[in-house]
Design an enzyme around this catalytic site. Structure first.
Site, short mmCIF file in Angstrom:
data_model
loop_
_atom_site.label_atom_id
_atom_site.label_comp_id
_atom_site.label_asym_id
_atom_site.label_seq_id
_atom_site.Cartn_x
_atom_site.Cartn_y
_atom_site.Cartn_z
N HIS A 1 0.83 -1.21 0.00
CA HIS A 1 0.00 0.00 0.00
C HIS A 1 0.86 1.25 0.00
O HIS A 1 1.98 1.26 0.51
CB HIS A 1 -1.02 -0.01 1.15
N GLU B 1 -5.17 0.27 -0.01
CA GLU B 1 -4.92 -1.14 0.26
C GLU B 1 -5.09 -1.97 -1.02
O GLU B 1 -5.76 -1.53 -1.97
CB GLU B 1 -5.90 -1.64 1.33
C1 F6R Z 1 1.81 6.59 6.32
C2 F6R Z 1 1.33 5.80 5.19
C3 F6R Z 1 1.68 4.36 5.03
C4 F6R Z 1 3.07 4.00 5.51
C5 F6R Z 1 3.31 2.50 5.37
C6 F6R Z 1 4.68 2.10 5.89
O1 F6R Z 1 1.36 7.92 6.23
O2 F6R Z 1 0.63 6.31 4.39
O3 F6R Z 1 1.54 4.00 3.67
O4 F6R Z 1 4.02 4.70 4.76
O5 F6R Z 1 2.35 1.80 6.08
O6 F6R Z 1 4.74 2.34 7.26
P1 F6R Z 1 6.12 2.18 8.05
O7 F6R Z 1 7.02 3.23 7.52
O8 F6R Z 1 5.75 2.44 9.49
O9 F6R Z 1 6.59 0.80 7.78
#
Ligand code: F6R
Length: 244
Positions: free
Chosen positions: A138, A143
């Site tokens: 995503h 999603e």
């Molecule tokens: C956050 C967002 C998400 C995150 C993704 C990765 O604003 O839109 O797409 O970038 O879930 O999250 P991390 O960096 O915590 O693994």
């Protein structure tokens, strides 16, 4: 489409911050699209360091965040409003009236989502969009599914996202089941897109995004059709790419 591979997450953050700083130096009133989660934290630390060193000014910048959980108030410690205050906004000189984050508490989420898309258009569109990537591919909270959704919308979080994000909450039961997210259309309209991925747990999503079919089943794969998308990876996140 460019892909750059660095040794570690720190270097990825330095590279992303350098590109964002270059954008702000070229155009001080840039419109930045910002992300939350663990991936951009080294980037924000590097931007804060540049600001504190006196070489980066956010006073004319505007920002739009990608997403927010439905039902969390801005002062909830797990909200993306709180995250952005803690990790960037309270530590640089961006004006409070210039930052925008979707309202997860809006009484009419549909109308609020339309207004968010309109506000981005009224600001002239996003110059540079910073993205992380989920384990399921995503971007924002778009999603995996049958379609690419164009505009800002309410989304039901997938089980894999709930599992991944429970680390920020007291328990899995506390993770909101819905969020408001910028759509793929707004992300694709950004003039430049920077996607950050670090860690072995992102390697499959990165492989699918860069080498699989362009498909809504791996939403980040659409970025391969963007005219100026840059993937900044550490070696672990790049480890499943062919030729490595
Ligand atoms: C956050 C967002 C998400 C995150 C993704 C990765 O604003 O839109 O797409 O970038 O879930 O999250 P991390 O960096 O915590 O693994």
């Amino acid at each position: 489409m460019q892909t750059h591979v660095f040794l570690n997450a720190h270097q990825v953050g330095q590279a992303a911050a350098t590109l964002i700083a270059a954008q702000l130096l070229r155009k001080p009133d840039s419109v930045l699209g910002l992300a939350t989660g663990s991936s951009p934290i080294p980037t924000y630390e590097a931007l804060i360091a540049m600001h504190e060193a006196g070489v980066l000014d956010f006073s004319r910048a505007t920002s739009f965040n990608l997403d927010e959980y439905v039902g969390l108030a801005p002062d909830h410690p797990c909200s993306y409003h709180a995250f952005m205050q803690e990790h960037l906004f309270s530590r640089v000189n961006i004006r409070p009236q210039s930052v925008h984050i979707p309202d997860g508490e809006a009484a009419d989420l549909y109308a609020a989502a339309r207004a968010y898309d309109d506000a981005i258009l009224a600001a002239g569109g996003i110059d540079l969009q910073l993205l992380g990537i989920g384990h399921n591919g995503h971007i924002g909270f778009n999603e995996p599914g049958e379609h690419f959704v164009y505009g800002c919308h309410r989304v039901a979080l997938s089980q894999s996202t709930i599992q991944a994000n429970k680390r920020f909450f007291a328990s899995e039961a506390d993770v909101p089941r819905y969020a408001v997210s910028l759509g793929i259309g707004s992300i694709m309209q950004a003039r430049q897109v920077l996607l950050i991925a670090t860690g072995e747990d992102k390697a499959e999503a990165v492989r699918q995004a860069l080498e699989g079919d362009v498909s809504p089943l791996w939403q980040a794969s659409i970025l391969r059709t963007h005219p100026d998308a840059i993937f900044l990876l550490d070696e672990a996140a790049a480890s499943r790419l062919s030729g490595r």
